[in-house]
Design a protein around this motif. Sequence first.
Motif, short mmCIF file in Angstrom:
data_model
loop_
_atom_site.label_atom_id
_atom_site.label_comp_id
_atom_site.label_asym_id
_atom_site.label_seq_id
_atom_site.Cartn_x
_atom_site.Cartn_y
_atom_site.Cartn_z
N ASN A 191 24.54 -20.54 -33.19
CA ASN A 191 25.38 -19.35 -33.40
C ASN A 191 26.38 -19.57 -34.53
OD1 ASN A 191 26.80 -21.20 -31.86
ND2 ASN A 191 27.78 -19.71 -30.56
N PRO A 192 26.83 -18.49 -35.15
CA PRO A 192 27.77 -18.61 -36.27
C PRO A 192 29.20 -18.82 -35.76
CG PRO A 192 27.17 -16.32 -35.93
CD PRO A 192 26.41 -17.10 -34.91
N TYR A 193 29.41 -19.99 -35.16
CA TYR A 193 30.71 -20.32 -34.55
C TYR A 193 31.40 -21.25 -35.54
CZ TYR A 193 33.61 -21.96 -30.53
OH TYR A 193 34.62 -22.26 -29.66
N CYS A 194 32.06 -20.66 -36.53
CA CYS A 194 32.53 -21.45 -37.67
C CYS A 194 33.60 -22.47 -37.29
CB CYS A 194 33.03 -20.53 -38.78
SG CYS A 194 31.70 -19.45 -39.37
N TYR A 195 34.40 -22.18 -36.27
CA TYR A 195 35.43 -23.14 -35.85
C TYR A 195 34.79 -24.42 -35.29
CZ TYR A 195 39.49 -24.96 -33.29
OH TYR A 195 40.50 -25.77 -32.79
N ARG A 196 33.61 -24.26 -34.69
CA ARG A 196 32.88 -25.42 -34.16
C ARG A 196 31.42 -25.29 -34.59
NH1 ARG A 196 35.75 -27.83 -30.05
NH2 ARG A 196 37.44 -26.53 -29.23
N CYS A 210 23.16 -21.44 -40.76
CA CYS A 210 22.70 -21.03 -39.41
C CYS A 210 21.63 -19.94 -39.53
CB CYS A 210 23.86 -20.60 -38.53
SG CYS A 210 24.97 -19.44 -39.27
N VAL A 211 21.66 -19.13 -40.60
CA VAL A 211 20.57 -18.15 -40.78
C VAL A 211 19.32 -18.87 -41.29
CG1 VAL A 211 19.84 -16.02 -41.93
CG2 VAL A 211 22.22 -16.29 -41.22
N ASP A 212 19.50 -19.83 -42.18
CA ASP A 212 18.34 -20.60 -42.64
C ASP A 212 17.68 -21.31 -41.46
OD1 ASP A 212 19.07 -19.80 -45.20
OD2 ASP A 212 20.32 -21.58 -45.50
#
Length: 447
Positions: A191-196, A210-212
Motif C-alpha cells: 500500500n502507498p503508506y509513505c510514512y512507513r 508501489c505501483v510498479d
Amino acid sequence: MSDRFADYGRLTKPEIAVPPPGPKAKEVIEREEKVASPAHGRGYPLCVERACGVWVEDPDGNRFLDCTSGIGVVNVGHCHPEVVGALVEQAGKFFHYCGADFYYIQQTLLSERLVEAAPVPDAVPFFTNSGAESTEAAMKLARYHTRRPRFLALRGSFHGRTFGAMSLTSSKAVQRNRFAPLVPEVTHVPNPYCYRCPLRLEYPSCGLACVDAVEEYLNTIAPADEVAAFFAEPIQGEGGYIVPPPEYFPKLKALLDKHGILLVMDEVQAGNGRTGKLFAIEHWGVEPDIVYTAKGLGSGFPIGVMLSRRELNDWEPGAHSNTYGANPMGCMVALKTLELLQGGLVRNAAERGEQLMAGLRELQARHDFIGDVRGKGLMTAVEIVKDPDTKERDPERRNALVKECFRRGLLTYYCGDNSVRFIPPLIITREQIDTVLEIFAEALKAV
Ligand SMILES: Cc1ncc(COP(=O)(O)O)c(C=O)c1O
C-alpha cells in the motif's frame, strides 16, 4: 431548523458533570455486558442517551464533543432536523416496498441525484444496506462482467466483514483469524503508506514503486488476464488513515486500463463529503469503474450504493438483488443528506479540515511522540510513536490518549495500530475545532 439543533450548534465546550461513565451509564453498561456478543470490542465506556449536531449526551448529564460521528456516519450532524423531517414524512407514507421488484419515486429521485454526482461516467446505481454488502455487490459485478476470477487489494485495507469483503480486507489479523477458507484468488499488494513505506523507499524519489510492484504481481502470481478488479479505499480508514500521494491513483489507473482490470473505489468511510470532496477519489482526478459507499450516505439509516459504469452492467435480471436496498425511508434520508452535503457541508469539511490539520501539526511540533499527522478534510489522524526516528509504534500511549480525551468530553477513536482519528460531523464550526485542539493538547500533556 429546529431550535434545539441551532442552540446546540452554538455550543463550544463539552460539559462533564460526572466523570464518565457515571452511575446511570454504568448501569446500562453492566446490563449490556451480560447480554452482549463477545465479538464486540468497545473502545471506551461511552453510553449514548441522545445526540444533537456535534454533541452526544450520556444518561448522567455529560455532553461530549463528537469527533467519531458514530464511526464516520453522521456527516450532517446528529438528528439534523431536515433529515429527521424527511424520514418522518416518508415513514407516514410507506416504510418499505422492495425497490428491486417494484417502482417508487423515492428510489428514482435518489438514483438521479447519485448519477449526477458520481465520479463514474454514466453510472448505474445498485442499492445496498451496508458497506460490506456494497463490497460484495462490486465483487460480483466485476467477476460477472469481466468473467475473470481474481482480485487485487491493498495491504492494510478494510472492506467489511462478510466473506468476500473480509477476503479483500487485510488491516488486522483478528478480522481474518479462524475464518479461512476465504474467497480465493485475492492478492494483496503493497500500500502507498509513505510514512512507513512497505518497500522501504522514500516519496517522491521512490517514483511510485508501489505501483510498479503491482505490475510485478500481474506478471507473476496474479496473471493480468485473470484479474477482474483492483479494490482500494481512496484513504485507508481502519488501516490508519493512510493518504496515497497525488500521483498514485492516476498511475495505478493507467496500469489497470492497460490490462482491462477495473478500478473499484471503496468510499464507505471516505465518501459523502468527509474529505472535502463529495467522493474522495475526486482529489486524485481519476474516474473509477465502480465506486461504492454506505455509512454517511444515510446519516445513520442503513443504506449503501454501488455506482458502476453502464457498460459493465451486463448482468441479467435476478443475477443480484436484495430485499431492503433502496428502502424508501433510506432514500429520502440519503437525498436530504446529499442536498445538505452539496449545499455547503462539503466545503465546510475542507475548510475546517485545514484548521484541524494545522492545529494538529502545531501540536506535533511540541510532542515528538506524534510521528505523523495526515488526512484530507475532516478525515484526519495522528500516529503515535515511541520515537520519531525509529517510528516504533506506541499503541499504549495512543489508547491512553483516546481515553484522556473521553474523560475531558472529547470523543475520538482508534485507527490502525497506533493512530487516533478525528472524524467530526461536517457541520463543526471554527470555535468547536478550537475546542477539539484545546482538549487534545491537554490529553497529550496527560499522557
Ligand atoms: C472503507 C470501508 N469499507 C467497508 C466497510 C464496512 O461497512 P459496514 O460496516 O457498513 O459493513 C467499512 C466500515 O468501517 C469501511 O470503513
